[in-house]
Design an enzyme around this catalytic site. Structure first.
Site: not given
Length: 496
Positions: A137, A141, A269, A402
């Site tokens: 993360e 980010r 993913d 998404e």
């Protein structure tokens, strides 16, 4: 910088024998289609009609409302809680919303807001926090957001801050195999994995740092960042299965997969996404061919997981537990539609058209995730049952990006305005169900419309950005010059 300044300036295969004439014509037609698709994707401007311009301005207004609410009620905190009108530090107090929103503000031409965000980064962003940060993360980010801010604006303060946080993350790669741990203390440098993963590292989290760290090495001329993250791919390549599908747990001591399930949803993913995007980031040169080859192998694996619902024939991507297919698809897996569209042009013309068609089929399914609920917003998970098509299994909605991300790519690669219309439907559903006077919130139930109390930073970083770009000319962030990280932060393409 204004919106207008971001806009960029402006073979046939004949048959040899009669038996091959039909195939030759099909290949030629596919090539013509792909060349026109390439024009759309790579910046041959498709124009900007008045209706689309109005939609773009509505999305910009939504971003301004979200940002103004954050500034008013949660400035400096990680995220806004709109219902209670206060901030919350979900990521250790790093001001995540500010960094996540930087490039969205810049792209939309919200110059005053961007300057205030830039000044906060320069004077108040402090990574010296006794906090166990998610390497994944924090990378996507913070490192991604800061490097993107630098690439767009040229302001070196963003690069300096990106270097600071990247240096604090680097000890996470000090493992026997080079497969990084998933969590690290930003002060002590102590790294570890989550207890829930039984000591394993998570596939998506070790395979979704490459874009950001390679970009940082390129911008700073310090190879240490790239070396760490490419070692991960080197190790995974040694143990890469024939179908290109890795389980979600990787042993950081041995570098080998641990028994676990396979998915293009949560935990798996973005590993597959980054195999393609590092190849694009490297300008598709020989130095990055291994990424493309691994990605193409994984696409074959993805195709083996695709099934169609009955009675309507919606294409979906199963999960897999050992040899058993599970007829379930996570909304997070909707990224795959856009990924397939983005990577389709690297195949021969006939296969490229087949992959693009699959991308469109999956995109249709994901749009339907939204359309079958009462609020027209998607749930988190969907089950597929024979004779009943699909049903939402997890009913919450976090304002995820998404599906609109994939609609953006499908529009860029086909020029079909239907995808803009679908995106507009989703935007209207957000406006109707998620907008409050004090910001935007997710839903705890997409059928009743019950609301949560959090404005996710990725709503500003990703969802609104992709919607804005969906209604912008193709010369805004052209895909032959930029590649998006998994948090929708655009990074400049640089040849390796």
């Amino acid at each position: 910088m204004t919106y207008d300044k971001l806009r960029r300036r402006e073979r046939s295969q004949p048959a040899q024998k009669m038996a091959n004439v039909h195939r030759g014509k099909l290949l030629t037609l596919a090539l013509i289609v792909l060349l026109s698709v390439s024009d759309v994707a790579n910046g041959k401007d498709v124009g900007d009609d008045p209706a689309t311009s109005v939609r773009r301005e509505k999305v910009k207004d939504a971003m301004l409302h979200a940002w103004t609410s954050y500034e008013k009620y949660a400035w400096g905190f990680d995220q806004l809680q709109p219902q209670t009108m206060n901030g919350v530090d979900s990521f250790g107090g790093l001001g995540v919303t500010i960094v996540d929103a930087l490039d969205t503000l810049f792209i939309m031409g919200l110059d005053e807001q961007f300057k205030r965000a830039r000044d906060w980064v320069a004077t108040s962003l402090n990574f010296n926090k006794n906090y166990n940060a998610s390497v994944f993360e924090t990378t996507i980010r913070m490192v991604g957001g800061l490097v993107s801010g630098y690439d767009l604006s040229g302001d070196k303060v963003f690069l300096e801050k990106a270097t600071d946080i990247a240096d604090r993350l680097l000890p996470a790669w000090n493992t026997p195999s080079g497969i990084n741990y998933n969590s690290i203390n930003l002060v002590t440098g102590h790294a570890h994995n989550y207890p829930s993963a039984n000591g394993n590292s998570i596939l998506a989290e070790v395979g979704t740092t490459q874009l950001e760290f390679i970009a940082l090495s390129q911008r700073t001329n310090q190879p240490k960042y790239q070396e760490k993250v490419e070692k991960v791919i080197e190790v995974l390549h040694k143990n890469f299965p024939a179908d290109g599908l890795l389980p979600v747990y990787i042993n950081p001591r041995t570098g080998k997969p641990s028994p676990s399930f396979i998915t293009f949803g949560a935990l798996g993913d973005s590993f597959y996404e980054y195999l393609l995007k590092v190849w694009i980031q490297g300008n598709k040169t020989q130095a990055v061919n291994v990424y493309r080859k691994m990605w193409e192998t994984s696409v074959s694996g993805l195709q083996s997981l695709v099934r169609k619902s009955t009675p309507s024939g919606y294409a979906y991507i199963c999960e897999k537990n050992r040899n058993t297919l599970i007829n379930q698809m996570n909304e997070l897996a909707c990224f795959a539609s856009g990924m397939l569209a983005l990577g389709s042009s690297g195949f021969d013309p006939q296969k490229a058209q087949m992959i693009l068609s699959l991308a469109e089929e999956i995109g249709k399914t994901c749009y339907n995730f939204y359309q079958i609920t009462n609020t027209k917003l998607a749930g988190e998970d969907y089950l597929f049952t024979a004779g009943k098509d699909m049903s939402a299994d997890s009913l919450y909605n976090l304002m995820r990006p998404e599906t609109v991300e994939s609609l953006f790519y499908l529009w860029r690669f086909t020029g079909n305005k239907m995808y803009q219309d679908w995106g507009w439907d989703i935007f209207k559903a957000f406006e109707k169900n998620s907008r409050l006077e004090t910001g935007y919130v997710g839903l705890t139930n997409v059928n009743t419309g019950a609301k949560d109390n959090l404005m996710q930073s990725f709503f500003l970083a990703e969802t609104l950005k992709y919607l804005y770009l969906l209604f912008s000319p193709t010369s805004v962030i052209p895909l032959d010059e930029w590649v998006f990280n998994t948090e929708a932060h655009p990074l400049k393409i640089v040849s390796r």
